[in-house]
Write a protein that holds these residues in place. Structure first.
Motif, short mmCIF file in Angstrom:
data_model
loop_
_atom_site.label_atom_id
_atom_site.label_comp_id
_atom_site.label_asym_id
_atom_site.label_seq_id
_atom_site.Cartn_x
_atom_site.Cartn_y
_atom_site.Cartn_z
N UNK A 98 1.62 1.57 4.56
CA UNK A 98 0.34 1.79 3.90
C UNK A 98 -0.12 3.25 3.95
N UNK A 99 0.03 3.91 5.09
CA UNK A 99 -0.39 5.30 5.24
C UNK A 99 0.39 6.21 4.30
N UNK A 100 1.72 6.03 4.26
CA UNK A 100 2.55 6.86 3.38
C UNK A 100 2.22 6.62 1.91
N UNK A 101 1.97 5.36 1.55
CA UNK A 101 1.63 5.03 0.16
C UNK A 101 0.30 5.66 -0.22
N UNK A 102 -0.68 5.58 0.69
CA UNK A 102 -1.98 6.18 0.41
C UNK A 102 -1.87 7.70 0.24
N UNK A 103 -1.08 8.35 1.12
CA UNK A 103 -0.89 9.80 1.00
C UNK A 103 -0.22 10.16 -0.32
N UNK A 104 0.79 9.39 -0.70
CA UNK A 104 1.48 9.65 -1.98
C UNK A 104 0.53 9.47 -3.16
N UNK A 108 -0.48 12.33 -5.74
CA UNK A 108 -0.23 12.11 -7.17
C UNK A 108 -1.51 12.27 -7.97
N UNK A 109 -2.63 11.79 -7.42
CA UNK A 109 -3.91 11.92 -8.12
C UNK A 109 -4.31 13.39 -8.21
N UNK A 110 -4.12 14.15 -7.11
CA UNK A 110 -4.46 15.58 -7.13
C UNK A 110 -3.58 16.33 -8.11
N UNK A 111 -2.27 16.04 -8.08
CA UNK A 111 -1.34 16.71 -9.00
C UNK A 111 -1.65 16.38 -10.45
N UNK A 112 -1.95 15.13 -10.70
CA UNK A 112 -2.24 14.74 -12.08
C UNK A 112 -3.54 15.39 -12.55
#
Length: 196
Positions: A98-104, A108-112
């Protein structure tokens, strides 16, 4: 046959669970709500996996029938397939990652967002440049077109009374009119008469 399987999957895999999800939300029955949420999570994973397996396994005998059987197994209140898969595999896997998925997802949201802002600025610059170029290229044609319209308007106004035409327009109109020049023979005739 495949169309029939598609519609049966659409009805039993999507519409039937959607209706019972609605009933669970309406009745506010937590047990039913959790059951249908587990189903939708498994169904989303199944649909995602199906996108890739359709490419490679569509030749497999009874492939489409197996997919329909799998959806029926997920829905069945006797087998409780979606609940079983969720509790045995999905929940433990998602809990541990869950932690890794949330970080990704945050990255992804910041990059997008950054990419959207970057391409938005570039798009606005391109649009502004194109508008300026079009305006500069079209300025001469536009002024000629407006001039031709104004001359037509003035010629139609000329027939009206002169009080409706502004003085500057009247002057402009009169400067455009050419007075007939005397012909050469007439000027020679007056010149020769002046000599006599």
């Amino acid at each position: 046959f495949i169309v029939c399987l598609f519609f049966s999957r659409l009805i039993f895999g999507t519409l039937y669970p959607a209706y019972y999800s609605y009933k669970a939300v309406k009745s506010k029955d937590i047990k039913e709500y959790v059951k249908w949420m587990m189903y939708w999570i498994i169904f989303a994973l199944f649909t995602t996996a199906e996108t890739f397996t359709d490419i490679f396994l569509c030749w497999f005998p009874f492939y489409y029938e197996l997919k329909i059987a799998f959806v029926a197994w997920l829905l069945s209140p006797y087998t409780k397939g979606s609940s079983l898969l969720y509790r045995k595999f999905v929940h433990p896997t998602l809990s541990s990652k869950e932690k890794e998925i949330d970080d990704c997802l945050i990255q992804a949201k910041d990059r997008s967002y950054d990419a959207l802002v970057h391409f938005g600025k570039r798009g606005l610059n391109v649009a502004a440049t194109a508008a300026v170029m079009a305006a500069s290229k079209g300025q001469g044609a536009l002024s000629e077109r407006l001039r031709s319209f104004s001359m037509q308007d003035l010629s139609s106004i000329r027939g009206d009374s002169s009080s409706t035409v502004p003085p500057s327009v009247t002057v402009r109109t009169s400067s455009k009119q050419s007075h007939p020049k005397p012909s050469r023979s007439a000027s020679e005739g007056t010149g020769s008469s002046g000599k006599c």
